[in-house]
Design an enzyme around this catalytic site. Structure first.
Site, PDB file in Angstrom:
ATOM      1  N   TRP A 247      34.847  42.406  38.670  1.00  0.00           N
ATOM      2  CA  TRP A 247      36.274  42.752  38.655  1.00  0.00           C
ATOM      3  C   TRP A 247      37.090  41.885  37.697  1.00  0.00           C
ATOM      4  O   TRP A 247      38.280  42.117  37.508  1.00  0.00           O
ATOM      5  CB  TRP A 247      36.846  42.636  40.083  1.00  0.00           C
TER       6      TRP A 247
ATOM      7  N   GLU B 173      33.100  36.404  28.089  1.00  0.00           N
ATOM      8  CA  GLU B 173      34.502  35.971  28.126  1.00  0.00           C
ATOM      9  C   GLU B 173      34.596  34.479  28.411  1.00  0.00           C
ATOM     10  O   GLU B 173      35.513  33.792  27.934  1.00  0.00           O
ATOM     11  CB  GLU B 173      35.279  36.800  29.155  1.00  0.00           C
TER      12      GLU B 173
ATOM     13  N   GLU C 276      24.920  41.994  27.668  1.00  0.00           N
ATOM     14  CA  GLU C 276      26.241  42.590  27.430  1.00  0.00           C
ATOM     15  C   GLU C 276      26.641  42.346  25.975  1.00  0.00           C
ATOM     16  O   GLU C 276      27.161  41.268  25.649  1.00  0.00           O
ATOM     17  CB  GLU C 276      27.282  41.944  28.347  1.00  0.00           C
TER      18      GLU C 276
ATOM     19  N   GLY D 278      34.613  46.500  27.242  1.00  0.00           N
ATOM     20  CA  GLY D 278      36.007  46.945  27.321  1.00  0.00           C
ATOM     21  C   GLY D 278      36.473  47.718  26.108  1.00  0.00           C
ATOM     22  O   GLY D 278      37.668  47.937  25.921  1.00  0.00           O
TER      23      GLY D 278
ATOM     24  N   SER E  74      30.988  48.813  28.700  1.00  0.00           N
ATOM     25  CA  SER E  74      31.479  50.191  28.772  1.00  0.00           C
ATOM     26  C   SER E  74      30.521  51.131  29.506  1.00  0.00           C
ATOM     27  O   SER E  74      30.336  52.281  29.103  1.00  0.00           O
ATOM     28  CB  SER E  74      31.808  50.731  27.379  1.00  0.00           C
TER      29      SER E  74
ATOM     30  N   GLY F 111      32.513  46.454  34.292  1.00  0.00           N
ATOM     31  CA  GLY F 111      33.882  45.955  34.373  1.00  0.00           C
ATOM     32  C   GLY F 111      34.818  47.077  34.791  1.00  0.00           C
ATOM     33  O   GLY F 111      34.930  47.422  35.969  1.00  0.00           O
ATOM     34  N   GLY F 112      35.461  47.691  33.804  1.00  0.00           N
ATOM     35  CA  GLY F 112      36.497  48.696  34.034  1.00  0.00           C
ATOM     36  C   GLY F 112      36.147  49.759  35.076  1.00  0.00           C
ATOM     37  O   GLY F 112      36.945  50.036  35.983  1.00  0.00           O
TER      38      GLY F 112
HETATM   39  P1  13P Z   1      33.455  46.894  30.763  1.00  0.00           P
HETATM   40  O1  13P Z   1      32.557  47.701  31.683  1.00  0.00           O
HETATM   41  O2  13P Z   1      34.894  47.000  31.099  1.00  0.00           O
HETATM   42  O3  13P Z   1      33.136  47.166  29.330  1.00  0.00           O
HETATM   43  O4  13P Z   1      33.079  45.351  31.012  1.00  0.00           O
HETATM   44  C1  13P Z   1      31.767  44.942  30.959  1.00  0.00           C
HETATM   45  C2  13P Z   1      31.652  43.563  31.462  1.00  0.00           C
HETATM   46  O5  13P Z   1      32.071  42.632  30.811  1.00  0.00           O
HETATM   47  C3  13P Z   1      31.034  43.365  32.782  1.00  0.00           C
HETATM   48  O6  13P Z   1      30.735  42.024  33.002  1.00  0.00           O
END
Ligand code: 13P
Length: 250
Positions: free
Chosen positions: A10, A97, A167, A173, A212, A233-234
């Site tokens: 999240w 990140e 990733e 994202g 994504s 993520g999203g």
């Molecule tokens: P998204 O699914 O938003 O691209 O993010 C991926 C992520 O960084 C999961 O740790």
């Protein structure tokens, strides 16, 4: 047989009450599912409340980061023992990140990984190249460095348990997913590299793809031989889309 994991990261989203209402919606739909591990990694502030609410469900709890020391004068940090105490089974380590905005290095990932295991947590260690690195044909070099640097000198019993998430930074994202072929190629390479570090362990460990991941691309990704789940993520922020990911078409 490797049991797949569908993990929602999240990131810095959801208050405690928003977290609770998400789990409330997911709980009953997730009740009968046993062929896939469902994992939610909320912000630290929601961990304890979710631990209470997830009791008796199939949903596991994970944190997004930790510090490697057990306790002491480290203002603002959270220790592995505290996460265990809050009900965590997993912890994300070295997310891009954290590497990008908070300067985390492979050495720091290594310390965190060892500390997580010592406290009884299962680390999900994230690796991935940037767009520039991919364009410069450095993908495999970067991944190899991150695996060898971040995952060195693990105790044999821990080496079998680790989870690694690939990733690609350019896919996070952005709506740009790595193609199933691109993802498989790197996952296969990760398994091979891991095998050279810990002989006999690579076949059994789970490798997740993140970047994504959406309901409309999950099935094809999951059909790849070396992809054992998603780190999302999203699309993990809404119960409906996360549920679609859990129930992907096999
Ligand atoms: P998204 O699914 O938003 O691209 O993010 C991926 C992520 O960084 C999961 O740790």
């Amino acid at each position: 047989m490797r049991k797949p994991i569908m993990a929602g990261n999240w990131k810095m989203n959801k208050t405690i009450s928003e977290s609770l209402s998400f789990i409330e919606s997911l709980k009953s739909s997730a009740a009968g599912i046993s062929d896939i591990e469902i994992l939610i990694c909320p912000p630290f502030t929601s961990l304890f409340a979710l631990r209470e609410q997830m009791q008796g469900t199939q949903i596991a709890l994970g944190a997004q980061n930790l510090f490697w020391e057990a306790k002491g004068a480290f203002t603002g940090e959270i220790s592995p023992i505290m996460l265990k105490d809050s009900g965590c089974k997993y912890v994300l380590i070295g997310h891009s990140e954290r590497r990008q905005y908070f300067g985390e290095t492979d050495e720091c990932v290594n310390k965190k990984t060892k500390a997580a295991f010592e406290a009884g947590l299962i680390p999900i260690v994230c690796v991935g190249e940037t767009l520039k690195e991919r364009e410069d044909n450095l993908t495999f070099k970067i991944i190899e460095r991150q695996i060898r640097g971040g995952l060195s000198q693990l105790q044999p019993q821990y080496a079998k348990e680790i989870v690694i998430a690939y990733e690609p930074v350019w896919a996070i994202g952005t709506g740009k997913t790595a193609s199933p072929k691109q993802a498989q190629e790197v996952h296969q390479f990760i398994r091979k590299t891991y095998e050279s570090l810990y002989a006999g362990c690579a076949e059994g460990i789970r490798l997740l793809y993140g970047g994504s991941v959406k309901p409309d691309n999950i099935s094809e990704l999951m059909r790849q031989q070396d992809i054992d789940g998603g780190l999302v993520g999203g699309a993990s922020l809404e119960p409906d889309s996360f549920l679609k990911l859990i129930n992907y078409q096999k």
